[in-house]
Design a protein around this motif. Structure first.
Motif, mmCIF file in Angstrom:
data_model
loop_
_atom_site.group_PDB
_atom_site.id
_atom_site.type_symbol
_atom_site.label_atom_id
_atom_site.label_comp_id
_atom_site.label_asym_id
_atom_site.label_seq_id
_atom_site.Cartn_x
_atom_site.Cartn_y
_atom_site.Cartn_z
ATOM 1 N N MET A 1 61.111 -22.112 3.296
ATOM 2 C CA MET A 1 62.427 -22.423 3.847
ATOM 3 C C MET A 1 62.790 -21.407 4.935
ATOM 4 O O MET A 1 62.088 -20.448 5.180
ATOM 5 N N VAL A 2 63.921 -21.619 5.529
ATOM 6 C CA VAL A 2 64.336 -20.752 6.614
ATOM 7 C C VAL A 2 64.553 -19.338 6.099
ATOM 8 O O VAL A 2 65.228 -19.119 5.104
ATOM 9 N N LYS A 3 63.936 -18.407 6.759
ATOM 10 C CA LYS A 3 64.074 -17.011 6.357
ATOM 11 C C LYS A 3 64.934 -16.274 7.371
ATOM 12 O O LYS A 3 64.849 -16.484 8.561
ATOM 13 N N ARG A 4 65.706 -15.396 6.906
ATOM 14 C CA ARG A 4 66.495 -14.536 7.779
ATOM 15 C C ARG A 4 66.594 -13.199 7.094
ATOM 16 O O ARG A 4 66.800 -13.124 5.881
ATOM 17 N N SER A 5 66.347 -12.128 7.827
ATOM 18 C CA SER A 5 66.347 -10.818 7.195
ATOM 19 C C SER A 5 67.694 -10.521 6.550
ATOM 20 O O SER A 5 67.784 -10.135 5.411
ATOM 21 N N PHE A 6 68.770 -10.714 7.292
ATOM 22 C CA PHE A 6 70.082 -10.613 6.692
ATOM 23 C C PHE A 6 71.107 -11.199 7.636
ATOM 24 O O PHE A 6 70.904 -11.258 8.842
ATOM 25 N N ILE A 7 72.151 -11.668 7.043
ATOM 26 C CA ILE A 7 73.259 -12.238 7.820
ATOM 27 C C ILE A 7 74.488 -11.505 7.325
ATOM 28 O O ILE A 7 75.031 -11.827 6.284
ATOM 29 N N SER A 8 74.936 -10.531 8.058
ATOM 30 C CA SER A 8 75.971 -9.667 7.526
ATOM 31 C C SER A 8 77.350 -10.323 7.478
ATOM 32 O O SER A 8 77.815 -10.706 6.410
ATOM 33 N N VAL A 9 77.973 -10.506 8.605
ATOM 34 C CA VAL A 9 79.349 -11.005 8.622
ATOM 35 C C VAL A 9 79.437 -12.430 8.104
ATOM 36 O O VAL A 9 80.273 -12.752 7.261
ATOM 37 N N ASP A 221 75.342 -20.309 4.628
ATOM 38 C CA ASP A 221 75.773 -20.891 3.355
ATOM 39 C C ASP A 221 74.573 -21.460 2.595
ATOM 40 O O ASP A 221 74.479 -21.330 1.368
ATOM 41 N N ALA A 222 73.663 -22.088 3.327
ATOM 42 C CA ALA A 222 72.473 -22.659 2.678
ATOM 43 C C ALA A 222 71.633 -21.569 2.032
ATOM 44 O O ALA A 222 71.135 -21.729 0.908
ATOM 45 N N LEU A 223 71.482 -20.460 2.723
ATOM 46 C CA LEU A 223 70.693 -19.355 2.164
ATOM 47 C C LEU A 223 71.362 -18.778 0.922
ATOM 48 O O LEU A 223 70.698 -18.438 -0.061
ATOM 49 N N ALA A 224 72.687 -18.690 0.962
ATOM 50 C CA ALA A 224 73.404 -18.156 -0.203
ATOM 51 C C ALA A 224 73.267 -19.084 -1.407
ATOM 52 O O ALA A 224 73.047 -18.640 -2.534
ATOM 53 N N LEU A 225 73.368 -20.387 -1.172
ATOM 54 C CA LEU A 225 73.317 -21.352 -2.277
ATOM 55 C C LEU A 225 71.935 -21.468 -2.889
ATOM 56 O O LEU A 225 71.785 -21.887 -4.043
ATOM 57 N N THR A 226 70.903 -21.101 -2.136
ATOM 58 C CA THR A 226 69.521 -21.309 -2.597
ATOM 59 C C THR A 226 68.778 -19.994 -2.816
ATOM 60 O O THR A 226 67.560 -19.959 -2.746
ATOM 61 N N SER A 227 69.521 -18.938 -3.079
ATOM 62 C CA SER A 227 68.914 -17.621 -3.333
ATOM 63 C C SER A 227 67.970 -17.223 -2.201
ATOM 64 O O SER A 227 66.799 -16.879 -2.413
ATOM 65 N N GLY A 228 68.488 -17.310 -0.996
ATOM 66 C CA GLY A 228 67.717 -16.854 0.158
ATOM 67 C C GLY A 228 66.772 -17.887 0.730
ATOM 68 O O GLY A 228 65.794 -17.526 1.391
ATOM 69 N N GLY A 229 67.027 -19.162 0.479
ATOM 70 C CA GLY A 229 66.155 -20.193 1.043
ATOM 71 C C GLY A 229 65.022 -20.585 0.124
ATOM 72 O O GLY A 229 64.093 -21.267 0.552
ATOM 73 N N ASN A 230 65.080 -20.177 -1.133
ATOM 74 C CA ASN A 230 64.051 -20.573 -2.100
ATOM 75 C C ASN A 230 64.635 -21.658 -3.017
ATOM 76 O O ASN A 230 64.993 -22.715 -2.555
ATOM 77 N N ALA A 242 69.202 -25.362 -6.803
ATOM 78 C CA ALA A 242 69.508 -25.851 -5.452
ATOM 79 C C ALA A 242 68.419 -25.424 -4.472
ATOM 80 O O ALA A 242 67.824 -24.351 -4.590
ATOM 81 N N ARG A 243 68.159 -26.285 -3.505
ATOM 82 C CA ARG A 243 67.184 -25.947 -2.469
ATOM 83 C C ARG A 243 67.566 -26.655 -1.176
ATOM 84 O O ARG A 243 68.384 -27.591 -1.177
ATOM 85 N N ILE A 244 66.982 -26.185 -0.099
ATOM 86 C CA ILE A 244 67.214 -26.820 1.196
ATOM 87 C C ILE A 244 66.261 -27.995 1.329
ATOM 88 O O ILE A 244 65.045 -27.817 1.339
ATOM 89 N N LEU A 245 66.818 -29.200 1.389
ATOM 90 C CA LEU A 245 65.965 -30.376 1.568
ATOM 91 C C LEU A 245 65.488 -30.475 3.005
ATOM 92 O O LEU A 245 64.330 -30.797 3.267
ATOM 93 N N LEU A 246 66.389 -30.175 3.918
ATOM 94 C CA LEU A 246 66.049 -30.346 5.331
ATOM 95 C C LEU A 246 67.001 -29.517 6.182
ATOM 96 O O LEU A 246 68.207 -29.588 5.998
ATOM 97 N N SER A 247 66.450 -28.745 7.083
ATOM 98 C CA SER A 247 67.304 -28.023 8.023
ATOM 99 C C SER A 247 66.990 -28.489 9.437
ATOM 100 O O SER A 247 66.001 -29.199 9.667
ATOM 101 N N THR A 248 67.795 -28.038 10.375
ATOM 102 C CA THR A 248 67.543 -28.426 11.756
ATOM 103 C C THR A 248 66.384 -27.644 12.361
ATOM 104 O O THR A 248 66.059 -27.840 13.522
ATOM 105 N N ARG A 249 65.772 -26.779 11.579
ATOM 106 C CA ARG A 249 64.522 -26.210 12.056
ATOM 107 C C ARG A 249 63.446 -27.303 12.065
ATOM 108 O O ARG A 249 62.545 -27.288 12.882
ATOM 109 N N THR A 250 63.565 -28.210 11.109
ATOM 110 C CA THR A 250 62.654 -29.364 11.077
ATOM 111 C C THR A 250 63.211 -30.508 11.923
ATOM 112 O O THR A 250 62.521 -31.039 12.781
#
Length: 572
Positions: A1-9, A221-230, A242-250
């Protein structure tokens, strides 16, 4: 899933309300905009021209063009073009429409879907008719569909309850996914919410409700709901399973961010509008170079991060978030605008996208009928040449070697269907080795359209063969070496057919001046291992009639999300 090192604000905003409570969200009726905005048209205030921006990566370039200031800075790109603009952030699209109608600004900043939702109202007065003038970006990772464990693919959304922001960027995103799954808004229950993120009345908050199965959210929000995209563990802000079924990366050609301008202002101030578009082109070019050379141009890079953090996120310190916003947007620049507005063959062109979007909005009850969207008919090549912006050649987006390894691994594990978004089949005749356009044009058009829409997905082209020769030989009691040879021959034939189909599709697209990325297609030869007639014990089940026999002669297309294996994907 989409990875991001961190999203602070953004992550803090997303978490803030969930920490406070899981209070029930307040849902809203998704009414036509004409029911919530009155068309009391005012004259455009040209003495102090303002333009809205929203919290999105594409708007960083607009700010750079304005000299990193809300009021056009001396010596900036816009200043050199004779423009004086006041940029202001307005993420609530309904508020934008109110300001636009009142004449406080001639500009609308939204997606094609958002502006389409307002078009029926705005077209009632020729002064406020929106003229779409420029595409900034495609969303390519900034938006996602999060689902609970009872949903494995898009078809499973049927009968489920989905949370979506009303008047936001995800309405047309939802319509497109439902369409490709063979569904529409009539097949799902939608809970409309007033906010996009950061409050108890946003889709993320609704997702905590037991009777909500899915939600369209922004990526933090998606990363928060899915424990970091997992897969959500249930701890902190995640939802278990919960998991990301589809993001706009795809689905990277679904949400198009654009600017539109009032028709009366466009007609009276065409040269200023052209200057605005030229400035946006130049701003995108400059921003791209700045990010490429950020280790050399340290001060200007830091300056734009701080300025964008202040305007878009209310904090100059939110530099990591600004970098994240930038990464989630694909700037289309000169080539993209030429393609979007002027290439009649491009599947994701403005006309086709706005038609697709409006069909979805009609299904959602927000439009009573198609509402024409006008485009500026600019000569983008001329505008680009005037500011010395050059189109770049397309590059492969996938690592073909790693794609082949991934597909081979999944084939051996019989798990190719994992991550499948959509699939369909093409059938052929016995001993058929060629696939003429005359016979398969509809299927080829579908592949071209899906490949253009889901540019971040792998498309597997899987050939399958008839098992009858093998089964007859086995019934005759042939030796294992003979049976193995027949199996290998069937596998080779299925692979050759899949390769032929893949090559024909790319050639077909090229004939229509559509450039498909060959690295997106992975060819698979299943031989007789995956018959439609099923597996009986360890062997293919024998077809019982001619229809079952023919059913095994097929090529199957799968659109597969591969965001978990991010190293196969090479963002441009």
């Amino acid at each position: 899933m989409v990875k991001r090192s961190f999203i602070s604000v953004l992550a803090l905003l997303a978490a803030a309300f969930s920490v406070l409570s899981h209070a029930k969200p307040t849902y809203v009726d998704y009414k036509p905009i004409s029911d919530v905005v009155k068309l009391n048209v005012g004259e455009v205030n040209t003495r102090s021209l303002s333009a809205p921006v929203i919290t999105w990566g594409g708007d960083i370039a607009t700010l750079l063009a304005n000299g990193n200031q809300t009021q056009t800075a001396k010596g900036s790109i816009f200043d050199k073009k004779g423009l004086q603009l006041k940029l202001y952030r307005e993420d609530a699209f309904v508020n934008q429409v109110k300001s636009y109608v009142a004449g406080e600004t001639p500009f609308l900043r939204g997606t094609v879907g958002m502006i389409s939702a307002a078009a029926e109202l705005l077209n009632k007065d020729p002064r406020t008719q929106p003229v779409v003038i420029y595409q900034l970006t495609w969303s390519s990772g900034g938006d996602a569909l999060v689902v609970k464990s009872n949903i494995r693919n898009a078809k499973d959304l049927k009968g489920k309850t989905i949370a979506i922001q009303a008047y936001g960027p995800h309405v047309d995103y939802a319509a497109r996914i439902l369409k490709d799954a063979g569904l529409s808004f009539k097949d799902v229950n939608v809970r409309w919410l007033p906010d996009l993120t950061g409050t108890n009345n946003a889709p993320m908050a609704a997702f905590y409700e037991q009777d909500v199965d899915a939600a369209f959210v922004i990526i933090p929000d998606a990363l928060a709901l899915t424990s970091g995209g997992n897969v959500g563990s249930g701890s902190e802000d995640s939802v278990k399973g919960a998991r990301i079924l589809l993001s706009t990366r795809t689905a990277d050609k679904v949400i198009a961010d654009v600017y539109a301008v009032r028709k009366d202002y466009f007609d009276a101030h065409r040269s200023e509008v052209e200057a605005f578009v030229a400035g946006l082109l130049e701003g995108e070019e400059a921003l791209g170079k700045l990010f490429q050379n950020k280790t050399k141009d340290v001060k200007p890079y830091r300056d734009i991060l701080a300025a964008a953090g202040k305007l878009l996120l209310d904090s100059e310190e939110a530099t990591a978030d600004v970098e994240g916003l930038f990464a989630d947007a694909t700037f289309v620049g000169l080539q993209g605008n030429k393609q979007f507005f002027t290439d009649s063959n491009y599947p994701r062109r403005f006309d086709a996208l706005s038609s697709e979007v409006q069909t979805g909005l009609q299904q959602a009850g927000i439009l009573s009928k198609p509402a024409a969207l006008t485009k500026a008919a600019f000569d983008y090549g001329f505008l680009g040449a005037a500011v010395n912006v050059k189109a770049e050649a397309a590059k492969p987006r996938f690592d073909e070697e790693k794609v082949a390894q991934l597909v081979n691994q999944r084939q051996q594990q019989q798990s190719l269907a994992e991550g499948e978004l959509f699939s369909f089949e093409v059938f052929f005749q016995p001993n058929q080795k060629s696939f003429s356009i005359d016979l398969y044009q509809d299927s080829f058009d579908k592949v071209v359209e899906l490949a253009s829409t889901y540019g971040g997905a792998i498309i597997t082209v899987e050939g399958n063969s008839d098992p009858m020769e093998y089964l007859r030989a086995k019934k005759k009691g042939e030796q294992a070496v003979v049976l193995g040879r027949i199996k290998q021959s069937a596998r080779n034939l299925s692979l050759a057919r899949a390769q032929e189909v893949r090559d024909n599709i790319i050639q077909y697209a090229a004939g229509k001046n559509i450039s498909l990325d060959p690295s997106q297609f992975a060819v698979v030869g299943n031989g007789i291992a995956n018959p439609k007639t099923g597996i009986c014990g360890a062997e293919p089940c024998a077809p019982k009639n001619q229809q079952e026999w023919r059913s095994n002669m097929r090529v199957e297309f799968r659109i597969i999300q591969v965001e978990a294996e991010s190293d196969v994907f090479m963002p441009l």
